[in-house]
Design a protein around this motif. Structure first.
Motif, PDB file in Angstrom:
ATOM      1  N   SER A 251       0.889  -1.555   0.105  1.00 57.11           N
ATOM      2  CA  SER A 251      -0.585  -0.024   0.014  1.00 57.11           C
ATOM      3  C   SER A 251       0.798   1.147   0.239  1.00 57.11           C
ATOM      4  N   GLY A 252       2.277   0.959   0.104  1.00 62.83           N
ATOM      5  CA  GLY A 252       2.898   2.442   0.228  1.00 62.83           C
ATOM      6  C   GLY A 252       3.327   3.009   1.541  1.00 62.83           C
ATOM      7  N   ASP A 253       2.155   2.245   2.589  1.00 68.31           N
ATOM      8  CA  ASP A 253       2.655   2.757   3.609  1.00 68.31           C
ATOM      9  C   ASP A 253       3.751   2.855   4.974  1.00 68.31           C
ATOM     10  N   ALA A 254       4.630   1.632   4.558  1.00 65.35           N
ATOM     11  CA  ALA A 254       6.110   1.308   4.758  1.00 65.35           C
ATOM     12  C   ALA A 254       6.487   0.741   3.624  1.00 65.35           C
ATOM     13  N   ILE A 255       8.026   1.274   3.944  1.00 67.59           N
ATOM     14  CA  ILE A 255       8.738   0.857   2.768  1.00 67.59           C
ATOM     15  C   ILE A 255      10.856   1.194   4.212  1.00 67.59           C
ATOM     16  N   ASN A 256      11.328   0.519   3.007  1.00 67.46           N
ATOM     17  CA  ASN A 256      12.647  -0.590   3.728  1.00 67.46           C
ATOM     18  C   ASN A 256      12.616  -1.432   4.320  1.00 67.46           C
ATOM     19  N   ARG A 257      12.302  -2.300   4.271  1.00 68.39           N
ATOM     20  CA  ARG A 257      11.316  -3.544   5.156  1.00 68.39           C
ATOM     21  C   ARG A 257      12.104  -4.612   4.615  1.00 68.39           C
ATOM     22  N   GLN A 258      13.031  -5.133   6.669  1.00 62.45           N
ATOM     23  CA  GLN A 258      14.190  -5.197   5.993  1.00 62.45           C
ATOM     24  C   GLN A 258      14.118  -7.079   7.340  1.00 62.45           C
ATOM     25  N   LYS A 259      14.731  -8.155   7.222  1.00 61.26           N
ATOM     26  CA  LYS A 259      14.737  -9.746   7.967  1.00 61.26           C
ATOM     27  C   LYS A 259      15.269  -9.126   8.795  1.00 61.26           C
ATOM     28  N   VAL A 260      15.582  -9.465  10.384  1.00 62.45           N
ATOM     29  CA  VAL A 260      16.103  -9.269  11.191  1.00 62.45           C
ATOM     30  C   VAL A 260      16.586 -10.520  12.131  1.00 62.45           C
ATOM     31  N   MET A 261      15.637 -10.942  12.565  1.00 61.65           N
ATOM     32  CA  MET A 261      15.842 -11.949  13.109  1.00 61.65           C
ATOM     33  C   MET A 261      14.296 -13.580  13.289  1.00 61.65           C
ATOM     34  N   TYR A 262      14.484 -14.319  13.931  1.00 57.41           N
ATOM     35  CA  TYR A 262      13.281 -15.466  14.237  1.00 57.41           C
ATOM     36  C   TYR A 262      13.397 -16.132  15.082  1.00 57.41           C
ATOM     37  N   ASN A 263      12.330 -16.865  15.781  1.00 54.45           N
ATOM     38  CA  ASN A 263      12.219 -17.513  16.999  1.00 54.45           C
ATOM     39  C   ASN A 263      11.362 -18.616  16.434  1.00 54.45           C
ATOM     40  N   ASP A 264      10.391 -18.989  17.255  1.00 57.43           N
ATOM     41  CA  ASP A 264       9.445 -20.470  16.680  1.00 57.43           C
ATOM     42  C   ASP A 264       8.471 -20.308  18.146  1.00 57.43           C
ATOM     43  N   PHE A 265       6.843 -20.154  17.587  1.00 58.66           N
ATOM     44  CA  PHE A 265       6.076 -20.668  18.389  1.00 58.66           C
ATOM     45  C   PHE A 265       5.880 -21.432  18.704  1.00 58.66           C
ATOM     46  N   ILE A 266       5.593 -22.331  19.923  1.00 62.76           N
ATOM     47  CA  ILE A 266       5.252 -23.214  21.083  1.00 62.76           C
ATOM     48  C   ILE A 266       4.040 -23.106  21.164  1.00 62.76           C
ATOM     49  N   LEU A 267       3.413 -24.514  21.061  1.00 64.05           N
ATOM     50  CA  LEU A 267       2.006 -25.103  22.183  1.00 64.05           C
ATOM     51  C   LEU A 267       2.581 -25.439  23.286  1.00 64.05           C
ATOM     52  N   VAL A 268       2.831 -24.388  24.448  1.00 67.99           N
ATOM     53  CA  VAL A 268       2.323 -24.925  25.928  1.00 67.99           C
ATOM     54  C   VAL A 268       1.297 -25.026  26.831  1.00 67.99           C
ATOM     55  N   GLY A 269       1.159 -25.729  27.926  1.00 68.60           N
ATOM     56  CA  GLY A 269       0.054 -26.047  28.772  1.00 68.60           C
ATOM     57  C   GLY A 269       0.341 -26.092  29.900  1.00 68.60           C
ATOM     58  N   PRO A 270      -0.751 -27.150  30.660  1.00 69.63           N
ATOM     59  CA  PRO A 270      -0.008 -28.093  31.685  1.00 69.63           C
ATOM     60  C   PRO A 270       0.761 -29.513  31.730  1.00 69.63           C
ATOM     61  N   ALA A 271       2.130 -28.937  32.320  1.00 69.68           N
ATOM     62  CA  ALA A 271       2.881 -30.262  32.556  1.00 69.68           C
ATOM     63  C   ALA A 271       2.183 -30.974  32.698  1.00 69.68           C
ATOM     64  N   GLU A 272       0.670 -31.784  33.263  1.00 76.10           N
ATOM     65  CA  GLU A 272       0.479 -32.980  33.577  1.00 76.10           C
ATOM     66  C   GLU A 272      -0.536 -33.672  31.879  1.00 76.10           C
ATOM     67  N   ASP A 273      -0.948 -32.598  31.218  1.00 76.83           N
ATOM     68  CA  ASP A 273      -1.115 -32.015  29.790  1.00 76.83           C
ATOM     69  C   ASP A 273      -2.645 -33.144  29.212  1.00 76.83           C
ATOM     70  N   PRO A 274      -3.653 -33.336  30.265  1.00 77.35           N
ATOM     71  CA  PRO A 274      -5.070 -33.231  30.577  1.00 77.35           C
ATOM     72  C   PRO A 274      -5.668 -33.805  28.802  1.00 77.35           C
ATOM     73  N   ALA A 275      -5.148 -32.817  28.055  1.00 74.76           N
ATOM     74  CA  ALA A 275      -5.510 -33.594  26.602  1.00 74.76           C
ATOM     75  C   ALA A 275      -4.249 -34.473  25.853  1.00 74.76           C
TER      76      ALA A 275
END
Length: 289
Positions: free
Chosen positions: A109-133
């Motif tokens: 759309s032209g609202d942003a310029i000079n977009r640069q990739k910086v870093m990454y990590n990851d998403f994780i699914l977390v929950g109760p340690a006993e993991d009822p599901a």
């Protein structure tokens, strides 16, 4: 006696004169050694995702940027969707976000310029340690299906953040509707740290970026990482300037300086080492050149 008093008075006056000259010279030397800044630091508005704030990364990077640049960074940590909206309205100078598809739209759309990739990590699914599901070690689609079948509590950020966008994408790709969980699907409408706390208190599951979880884990010892490593969980961060040709009040020079700072080698080293001493592993990773 009067002569002695006169001598004493002369000695005191001479001492005061010598001391005064010495102090003046010392002040002059100090002024020469430490020149004042030529101008007051200009404000620079950074709109960013809560994960960069909650993880503590900005507490390391912002002072380093301000030390070497004459700008006063005002950080607004919100969901990525809100940060991008600020960009489209010209209410921020520079953006640091993690929702690539949504980012591309404001570049197109032209609202942003000079977009640069910086870093990454990851998403994780977390929950109760006993993991009822019983989702531990499953693929993302398998884990989400198990949650639906067991009516497990799932806490969504529900704030149009990059994490929320990713969560909805994962449900969609798995051909599942989280609303079928009914009351067990909780829409927090808050940042990542607060959402994790709610999930912990409700003994529910949630999607989080790894950096924020590791930074907050001490506050939720009964919450564990259950699903990780899936390619669909990659979490990429970009930095970009808000375009001054569309938004004339933008601090263009400051935004450009911040983008250059985020991709220079010294900053990359700070990012690469961030978290290693405290958590035994980095919280963010760099792309190979």
């Amino acid at each position: 006696m009067k002569f002695k008093h006169l001598i004493s008075l002369l000695l005191v006056l001479m001492f005061a004169f010598i001391t005064g000259c010495s102090s003046a010279k010392e002040t002059e030397q100090k002024s020469a050694a430490a020149p004042e800044k030529s101008e007051k630091a200009a404000d620079l508005i950074l709109a960013t995702t809560t994960s960069t704030q909650d993880s503590g990364l900005l507490d390391v990077l912002i002072p380093e940027f301000e030390k070497n640049n004459n700008y006063n960074v005002k950080t607004i940590a919100v969901g990525t969707g809100q940060a991008l909206e600020m960009g489209t309205r010209g209410e921020a100078d520079v953006l640091l976000v993690h929702a690539p598809e949504a980012e591309q739209k404001i570049v197109d759309s032209g609202d942003a310029i000079n977009r640069q990739k910086v870093m990454y990590n990851d998403f994780i699914l977390v929950g109760p340690a006993e993991d009822p599901a019983k989702v531990k070690g499953l693929t993302v689609p398998e884990a989400l299906k198990k949650m639906i079948e067991s009516k497990a509590t799932f806490v969504s950020r529900a704030d149009d953040s990059g994490t929320h966008k990713k969560e909805l994408e994962l449900w969609k790709k798995s051909s599942l509707d989280p609303k079928s969980l009914e009351a067990a699907y909780i829409e927090a409408g808050q940042g990542m740290g607060a959402t994790l706390q709610i999930a912990s208190e409700k003994k529910g599951y949630t999607l989080t970026d790894r950096a924020t979880f590791l930074a907050q884990q001490k506050n939720m010892p009964d919450t564990a990482i259950l699903v990780e490593g899936d390619e669909s969980l990659l979490n990429i961060y970009h930095v970009m300037q808000v375009n001054n040709e569309k938004h004339d009040k933008v601090n263009t020079e400051g935004a450009k300086a911040f983008v250059e700072f985020m991709i220079n080698d010294d900053t990359k080293n700070l990012i690469k080492e961030f978290g290693v001493e405290k958590y035994g592993e980095p919280l963010f990773f760099l792309f190979e050149d």
